[in-house]
Design a protein around this motif. Structure first.
Motif, PDB file in Angstrom:
ATOM      1  N   UNK A 108       0.823  -1.209   0.000  1.00 43.93           N
ATOM      2  CA  UNK A 108       0.000   0.000   0.000  1.00 43.93           C
ATOM      3  C   UNK A 108       0.859   1.262   0.000  1.00 43.93           C
ATOM      4  N   UNK A 109       0.497   2.214  -0.857  1.00 48.73           N
ATOM      5  CA  UNK A 109       1.118   3.532  -0.814  1.00 48.73           C
ATOM      6  C   UNK A 109       0.009   4.570  -0.823  1.00 48.73           C
ATOM      7  N   UNK A 110       0.104   5.537   0.102  1.00 53.51           N
ATOM      8  CA  UNK A 110      -0.950   6.532   0.274  1.00 53.51           C
ATOM      9  C   UNK A 110      -0.374   7.941   0.261  1.00 53.51           C
ATOM     10  N   UNK A 111      -1.252   8.910   0.018  1.00 47.57           N
ATOM     11  CA  UNK A 111      -0.816  10.305  -0.046  1.00 47.57           C
ATOM     12  C   UNK A 111      -1.858  11.233   0.559  1.00 47.57           C
ATOM     13  N   UNK A 112      -1.364  12.241   1.287  1.00 47.23           N
ATOM     14  CA  UNK A 112      -2.194  13.323   1.797  1.00 47.23           C
ATOM     15  C   UNK A 112      -1.975  14.600   1.006  1.00 47.23           C
ATOM     16  N   UNK A 113      -1.149  14.536  -0.031  1.00 44.59           N
ATOM     17  CA  UNK A 113      -0.858  15.743  -0.817  1.00 44.59           C
ATOM     18  C   UNK A 113      -2.116  16.266  -1.501  1.00 44.59           C
ATOM     19  N   UNK A 114      -2.957  15.347  -1.940  1.00 39.43           N
ATOM     20  CA  UNK A 114      -4.268  15.717  -2.479  1.00 39.43           C
ATOM     21  C   UNK A 114      -5.320  15.025  -1.629  1.00 39.43           C
ATOM     22  N   UNK A 115      -5.819  15.766  -0.653  1.00 42.53           N
ATOM     23  CA  UNK A 115      -6.722  15.162   0.319  1.00 42.53           C
ATOM     24  C   UNK A 115      -8.140  15.061  -0.234  1.00 42.53           C
ATOM     25  N   UNK A 116      -8.774  13.931   0.065  1.00 42.65           N
ATOM     26  CA  UNK A 116     -10.185  13.743  -0.264  1.00 42.65           C
ATOM     27  C   UNK A 116     -10.818  12.925   0.852  1.00 42.65           C
ATOM     28  N   UNK A 117     -11.915  13.411   1.397  1.00 45.04           N
ATOM     29  CA  UNK A 117     -12.528  12.746   2.533  1.00 45.04           C
ATOM     30  C   UNK A 117     -13.201  11.442   2.121  1.00 45.04           C
ATOM     31  N   UNK A 118     -12.924  10.396   2.878  1.00 42.99           N
ATOM     32  CA  UNK A 118     -13.596   9.104   2.750  1.00 42.99           C
ATOM     33  C   UNK A 118     -14.309   8.863   4.075  1.00 42.99           C
ATOM     34  N   UNK A 119     -15.638   8.831   4.038  1.00 38.10           N
ATOM     35  CA  UNK A 119     -16.405   8.783   5.278  1.00 38.10           C
ATOM     36  C   UNK A 119     -17.633   7.914   5.094  1.00 38.10           C
ATOM     37  N   UNK A 120     -17.881   7.025   6.048  1.00 38.16           N
ATOM     38  CA  UNK A 120     -19.123   6.269   6.012  1.00 38.16           C
ATOM     39  C   UNK A 120     -19.008   4.911   6.674  1.00 38.16           C
ATOM     40  N   UNK A 121     -20.167   4.311   6.906  1.00 41.71           N
ATOM     41  CA  UNK A 121     -20.207   2.957   7.442  1.00 41.71           C
ATOM     42  C   UNK A 121     -19.717   1.964   6.397  1.00 41.71           C
ATOM     43  N   UNK A 122     -19.187   0.839   6.873  1.00 44.49           N
ATOM     44  CA  UNK A 122     -18.684  -0.208   5.995  1.00 44.49           C
ATOM     45  C   UNK A 122     -19.121  -1.580   6.494  1.00 44.49           C
ATOM     46  N   UNK A 123     -19.535  -2.423   5.538  1.00 48.92           N
ATOM     47  CA  UNK A 123     -19.825  -3.827   5.819  1.00 48.92           C
ATOM     48  C   UNK A 123     -18.874  -4.645   4.956  1.00 48.92           C
ATOM     49  N   UNK A 124     -17.991  -5.385   5.601  1.00 52.11           N
ATOM     50  CA  UNK A 124     -16.943  -6.122   4.891  1.00 52.11           C
ATOM     51  C   UNK A 124     -17.158  -7.624   5.043  1.00 52.11           C
TER      52      UNK A 124
END
Length: 436
Positions: free
Chosen positions: A354-370
């Motif tokens: 996994x590689x992640x970035x905060x340079x371009x932030x976008x909100x991910x929000x919500x309930x999850x069923x996995x």
């Protein structure tokens, strides 16, 4: 007998947390035992509750938890004099599709417990319209009762008089009105309030809030409006299986998002928990049989995490023979790299691709069923897990075996599947309960 009350509002940012803390501390200072809860998935507010009351606070959630779990968690207030449930967002705000026993709305908890709602109303930019909003909330859903209103951030005595008269004409009790008071504002960051343990002056801030609210709110009238509540002791009923017998838990300012009910459920099932600090360059307990890295704020400490060689080598060595799992921020640290908000790339532990970035932030929000496609610590393939996701990071690469098929609350499949490589697993969602 305890007095039960739900504190809610028409929307977020109105002052629910400040009022909850102030009421809790004021009543505690008067000699009452106060227990708080938080409706919905929130890590930060319960720590403030504990600072105000001296008692641990837990989350209750109608989308992820069944009634037995909620009853069990609320029963911890059986020896309290006052029990306050702080809501999230607006009173009726939840998801479109019903979960285990509700949509996640604060109103679900109010109706389930049969506790009246104390509304916090911010009438900034309006006057009599505030009464229309309160009356609409009062009448919107049968089974949800309104105790009354506390006005927050009133502009002047004239403004207060206009709003008060309109509310009284609508048959709604007004317990007090708070003028603007910057000294009791709680600092915020991108995932919400700055954590209680990060604020050295938190005790003084809560004391000032309690003094200020006691000066402007009729505390006795608020208490008399609460429901008389006499819970029966509930049997243990939290649907969470511990990930191992001895759990090494990352715990510091970068890894702090752990639900208290999760830790309590693990311990109740016989698990032992030892903590370590990646920020202090510590390694997981070599005697543990599983390592768990919770979420938090690794993006604020990415440089230090990247530089802590003892933590990296110790975690990699642990993962050669035993499972390691990361949630959200912990998942990012198990990955190859994390790019911070300034665009600087920091090497992480590399247990996952996994590689992640905060340079371009976008909100991910919500309930999850996995539904797990492969096992993770404590759960076999096919297990259904309920949780929530809340982060601003962007996935640059997620090359490993998907851990789960993950749906949002509407049933739509989402891209944040989690990952598995060898003994390492990770998810962007935070586990709340098992779906049984």
């Amino acid at each position: 007998m305890a007095a039960g009350l739900v504190i809610s509002a028409p929307a977020s940012g109105v002052g629910k947390t400040t009022l909850t803390l102030a009421l809790a501390r004021a009543w505690r200072n008067s000699g009452l035992r106060v227990q708080c809860f938080k409706s919905g998935p929130d890590y930060i507010d319960p720590a403030f509750h504990a600072a105000a009351t001296g008692r641990a606070s837990v989350n209750v959630d109608s989308w992820a938890m069944d009634r037995g779990t909620i009853s069990h968690l609320v029963s911890r207030g059986i020896d309290a004099d006052v029990v306050l449930a702080e809501g999230s967002m607006g009173l009726f705000d939840g998801v479109a599709a019903r979960g285990v026993c509700g949509t996640g709305a604060t109103a679900d908890i109010a109706e389930m417990l049969d506790w009246p709602v104390l509304l916090v109303i911010d009438p900034s930019g309006q006057a009599q319209t505030a009464a229309a909003i309160a009356a609409g909330l009062r009448d919107y859903r049968p089974g949800v009762r309104l105790a009354g209103v506390v006005l927050n951030r009133v502009a002047s005595p004239r403004h207060e008089a206009l709003v008060r008269r309109a509310l009284l004409d609508a048959g709604i009790a007004v317990f007090g009105a708070l003028p603007r008071h910057a000294e009791i504002s709680l600092p915020k960051r991108h995932l919400g309030l700055v954590q209680a343990e990060e604020q050295a002056e938190i005790g003084k801030l809560i004391d000032e809030a309690a003094r200020f609210v006691a000066e402007h709110v009729d505390l006795d009238a608020v208490l008399q409006s609460a429901a008389t509540w006499s819970p029966q002791p509930a049997a243990s009923h939290v649907n969470v299986t511990p990930p191992g017998q001895r759990i090494a838990l990352a715990r510091d300012a970068a890894f702090s998002f752990v639900y208290p009910h999760m830790l309590e459920a693990w311990r109740a099932a016989g698990a032992e928990i030892s903590t370590f600090s990646p920020l202090a360059d510590e390694s997981p307990d070599p005697g543990a049989d599983v390592c768990w890295l919770p979420g938090g704020y690794p993006e604020l400490h990415a440089g230090k995490i990247a530089a802590n060689a003892r933590f990296h080598s110790g975690l990699r060595g642990f993962a050669e023979t035993r499972p390691v799992h990361g949630e959200c921020g912990g998942y990012m640290v198990l990955g190859t790299a994390l790019t911070d908000a300034d665009g600087i790339r920091h090497e992480m532990t590399g247990l996952l691709g996994l590689e992640t970035s905060f340079a371009k932030r976008r909100m991910h929000l919500g309930y999850r069923l996995a539904e797990l496609a492969t096992p993770m610590p404590g759960h076999q393939a096919g297990a259904r897990l309920r949780g929530h996701e809340f982060h601003y990071s962007t996935i640059l690469a997620q090359p490993d075996t998907p851990l789960a098929v993950v749906h949002d609350a509407t049933g739509a499949v989402i891209a944040e599947t989690g990952s598995r490589r060898g003994q390492a697993t990770g998810t962007f969602f935070h586990l709340i309960a098992e779906d049984r």
